[in-house]
Design a protein around this motif. Structure first.
Motif, PDB file in Angstrom:
ATOM      1  N   VAL A 394       0.849  -1.196   0.000  1.00  0.00           N
ATOM      2  CA  VAL A 394       0.000   0.000   0.000  1.00  0.00           C
ATOM      3  C   VAL A 394       0.878   1.237   0.000  1.00  0.00           C
ATOM      4  N   MET A 395       0.369   2.292  -0.632  1.00  0.00           N
ATOM      5  CA  MET A 395       1.119   3.546  -0.705  1.00  0.00           C
ATOM      6  C   MET A 395       0.177   4.683  -0.315  1.00  0.00           C
ATOM      7  N   THR A 396       0.673   5.665   0.442  1.00  0.00           N
ATOM      8  CA  THR A 396      -0.143   6.856   0.687  1.00  0.00           C
ATOM      9  C   THR A 396       0.596   8.083   0.162  1.00  0.00           C
ATOM     10  N   CYS A 397      -0.170   9.032  -0.381  1.00  0.00           N
ATOM     11  CA  CYS A 397       0.407  10.283  -0.900  1.00  0.00           C
ATOM     12  C   CYS A 397       0.036  11.405   0.060  1.00  0.00           C
ATOM     13  N   GLY A 398       1.049  12.055   0.636  1.00  0.00           N
ATOM     14  CA  GLY A 398       0.774  13.188   1.523  1.00  0.00           C
ATOM     15  C   GLY A 398       0.421  14.422   0.707  1.00  0.00           C
ATOM     16  N   THR A 399      -0.217  15.418   1.363  1.00  0.00           N
ATOM     17  CA  THR A 399      -0.576  16.649   0.634  1.00  0.00           C
ATOM     18  C   THR A 399       0.686  17.398   0.205  1.00  0.00           C
ATOM     19  N   ASP A 400       1.810  17.142   0.908  1.00  0.00           N
ATOM     20  CA  ASP A 400       3.064  17.824   0.536  1.00  0.00           C
ATOM     21  C   ASP A 400       3.870  16.998  -0.457  1.00  0.00           C
ATOM     22  N   GLY A 401       3.259  15.923  -0.968  1.00  0.00           N
ATOM     23  CA  GLY A 401       3.960  15.112  -1.968  1.00  0.00           C
ATOM     24  C   GLY A 401       4.782  13.974  -1.380  1.00  0.00           C
ATOM     25  N   THR A 402       4.760  13.811  -0.039  1.00  0.00           N
ATOM     26  CA  THR A 402       5.508  12.692   0.568  1.00  0.00           C
ATOM     27  C   THR A 402       4.853  11.373   0.180  1.00  0.00           C
ATOM     28  N   ILE A 403       5.657  10.432  -0.278  1.00  0.00           N
ATOM     29  CA  ILE A 403       5.140   9.107  -0.644  1.00  0.00           C
ATOM     30  C   ILE A 403       5.590   8.118   0.433  1.00  0.00           C
ATOM     31  N   THR A 404       4.627   7.440   1.051  1.00  0.00           N
ATOM     32  CA  THR A 404       4.951   6.443   2.088  1.00  0.00           C
ATOM     33  C   THR A 404       4.462   5.081   1.625  1.00  0.00           C
ATOM     34  N   PHE A 405       5.331   4.078   1.694  1.00  0.00           N
ATOM     35  CA  PHE A 405       4.924   2.697   1.405  1.00  0.00           C
ATOM     36  C   PHE A 405       4.577   2.016   2.728  1.00  0.00           C
ATOM     37  N   TRP A 406       3.500   1.248   2.755  1.00  0.00           N
ATOM     38  CA  TRP A 406       3.096   0.487   3.936  1.00  0.00           C
ATOM     39  C   TRP A 406       3.138  -0.980   3.558  1.00  0.00           C
ATOM     40  N   GLU A 407       3.924  -1.780   4.267  1.00  0.00           N
ATOM     41  CA  GLU A 407       3.934  -3.227   4.004  1.00  0.00           C
ATOM     42  C   GLU A 407       2.822  -3.856   4.837  1.00  0.00           C
ATOM     43  N   SER A 408       1.810  -4.372   4.169  1.00  0.00           N
ATOM     44  CA  SER A 408       0.618  -4.820   4.911  1.00  0.00           C
ATOM     45  C   SER A 408       0.870  -6.094   5.716  1.00  0.00           C
ATOM     46  N   LEU A 409       1.917  -6.873   5.381  1.00  0.00           N
ATOM     47  CA  LEU A 409       2.151  -8.128   6.111  1.00  0.00           C
ATOM     48  C   LEU A 409       2.935  -7.906   7.406  1.00  0.00           C
ATOM     49  N   THR A 410       3.667  -6.780   7.483  1.00  0.00           N
ATOM     50  CA  THR A 410       4.490  -6.542   8.679  1.00  0.00           C
ATOM     51  C   THR A 410       4.089  -5.276   9.423  1.00  0.00           C
ATOM     52  N   GLY A 411       3.369  -4.380   8.748  1.00  0.00           N
ATOM     53  CA  GLY A 411       3.041  -3.098   9.372  1.00  0.00           C
ATOM     54  C   GLY A 411       4.163  -2.072   9.270  1.00  0.00           C
ATOM     55  N   HIS A 412       5.280  -2.419   8.571  1.00  0.00           N
ATOM     56  CA  HIS A 412       6.387  -1.451   8.432  1.00  0.00           C
ATOM     57  C   HIS A 412       6.006  -0.340   7.460  1.00  0.00           C
ATOM     58  N   ARG A 413       6.583   0.858   7.697  1.00  0.00           N
ATOM     59  CA  ARG A 413       6.363   1.982   6.781  1.00  0.00           C
ATOM     60  C   ARG A 413       7.708   2.455   6.251  1.00  0.00           C
ATOM     61  N   TYR A 414       7.729   2.828   4.984  1.00  0.00           N
ATOM     62  CA  TYR A 414       8.975   3.300   4.360  1.00  0.00           C
ATOM     63  C   TYR A 414       8.678   4.589   3.599  1.00  0.00           C
ATOM     64  N   ILE A 415       9.535   5.598   3.783  1.00  0.00           N
ATOM     65  CA  ILE A 415       9.393   6.827   2.988  1.00  0.00           C
ATOM     66  C   ILE A 415      10.100   6.589   1.653  1.00  0.00           C
ATOM     67  N   HIS A 416       9.450   6.974   0.553  1.00  0.00           N
ATOM     68  CA  HIS A 416      10.053   6.746  -0.773  1.00  0.00           C
ATOM     69  C   HIS A 416      10.683   8.043  -1.276  1.00  0.00           C
ATOM     70  N   ARG A 417      12.003   7.984  -1.543  1.00  0.00           N
ATOM     71  CA  ARG A 417      12.664   9.127  -2.190  1.00  0.00           C
ATOM     72  C   ARG A 417      13.259   8.617  -3.488  1.00  0.00           C
ATOM     73  N   PRO A 418      12.768   9.107  -4.622  1.00  0.00           N
ATOM     74  CA  PRO A 418      13.244   8.537  -5.897  1.00  0.00           C
ATOM     75  C   PRO A 418      14.706   8.906  -6.176  1.00  0.00           C
ATOM     76  N   ILE A 419      15.399   7.961  -6.804  1.00  0.00           N
ATOM     77  CA  ILE A 419      16.770   8.223  -7.268  1.00  0.00           C
ATOM     78  C   ILE A 419      16.642   8.866  -8.645  1.00  0.00           C
ATOM     79  N   ASN A 420      17.398   9.928  -8.886  1.00  0.00           N
ATOM     80  CA  ASN A 420      17.362  10.538 -10.219  1.00  0.00           C
ATOM     81  C   ASN A 420      18.501   9.959 -11.047  1.00  0.00           C
ATOM     82  N   PRO A 421      18.185   9.132 -12.063  1.00  0.00           N
ATOM     83  CA  PRO A 421      19.261   8.465 -12.822  1.00  0.00           C
ATOM     84  C   PRO A 421      20.127   9.456 -13.613  1.00  0.00           C
ATOM     85  N   ASP A 422      19.609  10.700 -13.819  1.00  0.00           N
ATOM     86  CA  ASP A 422      20.379  11.668 -14.623  1.00  0.00           C
ATOM     87  C   ASP A 422      21.350  12.490 -13.781  1.00  0.00           C
TER      88      ASP A 422
END
Length: 642
Positions: A394-422
């Motif tokens: 599961v993923m939630t989008c914050g109003t400020d653009g923060t992307i959080t991943f939620w692992e439904s099997l463990t309850g862990h949360r991860y903040i997603h920061r994209p890597i810019n390949p360029d």
């Protein structure tokens, strides 16, 4: 219990014979009652009757529970159902089953012997019911009645009694789920059936009997499991019934309407998929899931597996919801035979909750629905984890653009920061902590997006959902036509969550007692004696509470007090060892076997030395739907002899 009717009949027959023989006079009611009173029957009956109202009064002002918290072993009180005479009810009786051929060979269970059982769970218009467990047999002995209120919260004017024509427009079926519980407490889903109850509206005297053939689930969705005899009755009786033709016409119209909507959506989905493939040919290997099969093998659009779900007062925060979903058991959908292929089965919510376990898709759908209920913008992500294993999270989008991943099997949360390949090589890139590798699509109850970025790797993925060059959206109107609540879609409405029926203190005590016996027996086999230190056991409680708090809130607290208490309890020159472990099931024997596989735990349980004292503490944390987090801590202290 006393067979009152039989005794009254005998007395009355006798009275009438005696009194009427001489001069054939008319007997009045008073004479009959006098006869009954003479023979003491009325007094017996009055003695036997337990008035329900008194018991309920007593419950309201119940005596305080004793501090040791023993459960009162009083007989359970039959609760009185308040029937509101201005409302319509459907009384559904299950009168036994037959032809459950898988249990043809099962011997009759001996009295007191634990055997596997069937339980029937029902959901109808926001009401849930559960039958008493009955032993599995070829003809299981179901005898249960359920009173379903027909117009629970909707249908406008509550003061008017709803008539047959209005009820004909209520297309919610009664969803019935049959669960089998084996002797170890493991549950399996046997059948999931949607009962069309409206045939009762045409029944002569408002009563109809139906034989319902239950089909299996998953790979066996075409195989008959057994037949249930069901009797349906309307309360109060209908003034006028409908003709069977009217009902058949209504059903045909509904089926036609649903089929047409689904056909149009299918046409649209095919067109959308063609366009998606034209962006890049490699898109055909991305995990873009538009339809998924439920437990009965029926295809539904994935968006229809999600609805905003409010948990009432059962869950307080989104993180608590994530913790609740993670303690529901995880089990891959069963496959017969090998081949390693993943059997796909997205369960309806009722089947998932009644079984108390399911696959990662079931967990992700439930978590997404709960987060939407808490007012977050949540999506289910379909992609892969390491080694290309398909996965959903599961993923939630914050109003400020923060992307959080939620692992439904463990309850862990991860903040997603994209890597810019360029970026140039010297720029520090964030290190992703999440286990996800690729992402093909995301969806919730109103939106569906296919990932059309050059790479589907999660770490370089940008979640700008308004940019159609990165995410190809599906038309909201098309999704609404088949997934909006209230449409005559084939996916059932969501059931409400139920409060836990598990008593945490009693269950904790039971498991702890069983573990003490298992540890003592295990040490006895090794030729070691066992001395328990009750004080040390009690001191382990704060640690277990802190572990659960940390799992729920990601905040760790109270460790200093715990360490201080342990230091005081362990004298100089002694060594203390502790081992905490967490389970989502309540089977002490199974937990003990798992603990022994850990070398740390085995070292504590099999500890040898001078003045060895052992301690074990169990703490069960209950969540809705009888889901439990069980924390166990084993510890020992002994004199260090170097």
């Amino acid at each position: 219990q006393m067979d009152v009717h039989g005794r009254i009949r005998e007395v009355l027959a006798e009275t009438i014979r005696e009194e009427l023989a001489p001069e054939h006079q008319q007997l009045t009611t008073d004479d009959l009652i006098k006869a009954l009173r003479q023979r003491g029957i009325i007094d017996d009956v009055m003695k036997e009757l337990k008035f329900v109202t008194d018991v309920n009064e007593k419950e309201r002002t119940s005596a305080p529970k004793p501090s040791t918290h023993f459960v009162d072993r009083e007989p359970p009180v039959l609760q009185k159902t308040n029937i509101d005479p201005t409302r319509r009810y459907l009384y559904l009786q299950v009168l036994g089953g037959k032809a459950f051929l898988e249990h043809l060979q099962e011997p009759e269970p001996l009295p007191g012997q634990i055997c596997s059982t069937f339980t029937l769970c029902l959901h109808f218009r926001n009401q849930r019911f559960r039958s008493k467990p009955v032993p599995c047999a070829c003809e299981p002995d179901f005898h249960d009645g359920f009173l379903l209120e027909v117009h629970k919260d909707s249908l406008g004017d509550g003061s008017k009694m709803v008539d047959a024509t209005t009820m004909l427009s209520i297309c919610d079926p009664v969803h019935m789920v049959l669960i089998k519980t084996d002797t170890f407490g493991e549950t399996t889903l046997v059948a999931s059936y949607f009962l069309e109850w409206r045939s009762v509206l045409a029944a002569e005297n408002g009563v109809t009997n139906v034989a319902v053939e239950l089909l299996g689930v998953g790979t066996e969705s075409k195989v008959s499991v057994g037949v249930l005899n069901i009797r349906l009755e309307m309360y109060p009786q209908l003034n006028k019934t409908l003709s069977p033709e009217v009902i058949d016409t209504q059903f045909a119209l509904e089926r036609q309407k649903t089929a047409e909507k689904e056909r149009l959506f299918l046409v649209y989905a095919k067109q959308w998929w063609r366009e998606y493939l034209q962006i890049r040919p490699t898109h055909n290997i991305r995990l873009v899931k538009i339809f998924a099969q439920d437990e009965n093998g029926v295809n539904h659009p994935v968006c229809s597996y999600i609805r905003p779900l409010r948990a009432g007062r059962l869950l307080d925060t989104p993180r608590q919801a994530a913790r609740f979903v993670s303690v529901l058991g995880y089990e891959r959908a069963p496959v017969i035979g090998g081949g390693g292929g993943k059997q796909e089965q997205w369960c309806t919510l009722l089947a998932f909750l009644c079984r108390n376990k399911g696959d990662c898709e079931d967990h992700a759908n439930l978590l997404c629905s709960l987060l939407l209920g808490f007012g977050l913008e949540a999506f289910v992500c379909v992609g892969t984890k390491a080694k290309g294993v398909p996965h959903t999270w599961v993923m939630t989008c914050g109003t400020d653009g923060t992307i959080t991943f939620w692992e439904s099997l463990t309850g862990h949360r991860y903040i997603h920061r994209p890597i810019n390949p360029d970026d140039p090589p010297l720029v520090e890139q964030p290190k992703p902590l999440y286990p996800y590798r690729t992402i093909g699509c995301i969806f919730n109850h109103q939106k569906f997006f296919g990932n059309c970025q050059p790479s589907d790797a999660v770490e370089v993925c940008v979640f700008d959902l308004h940019d159609e060059s990165k995410w190809k959206p599906m038309s909201g109107e098309a999704i609404k036509s088949v997934c909006a609540p209230g449409t005559t879609s084939s996916v059932p409405p969501f059931p409400p969550l139920c409060a836990s029926t598990v008593d945490p203190a009693v269950t904790s005590n039971e498991i702890e007692l069983q573990l003490r016996i298992l540890v003592s027996e295990h040490r006895k086999d090794l030729g070691l004696s066992t001395v328990w230190d009750d004080h040390l056991s009690y001191l382990l409680s704060p640690a277990l509470a802190a572990y659960e708090l940390e799992r729920t809130t990601s905040i760790s607290a109270g460790n200093e007090e715990f360490q201080d208490a342990v230091r005081r309890a362990v004298p100089d020159g002694h060594t203390f060892k502790g081992f905490p472990i967490h389970f989502v099931y309540r089977n002490a024997r199974r937990a003990f076997a798992t603990c022994l596989r850990s070398p740390f735990c085995e070292e504590i349980i099999c500890c040898r030395g001078d003045q060895v004292r052992l301690a074990v503490r169990v703490r069960v944390f209950t969540y809705p739907e009888s889901a439990c987090a069980v924390w166990i801590m084993f510890s020992c202290k002994y004199r260090s002899v170097l």
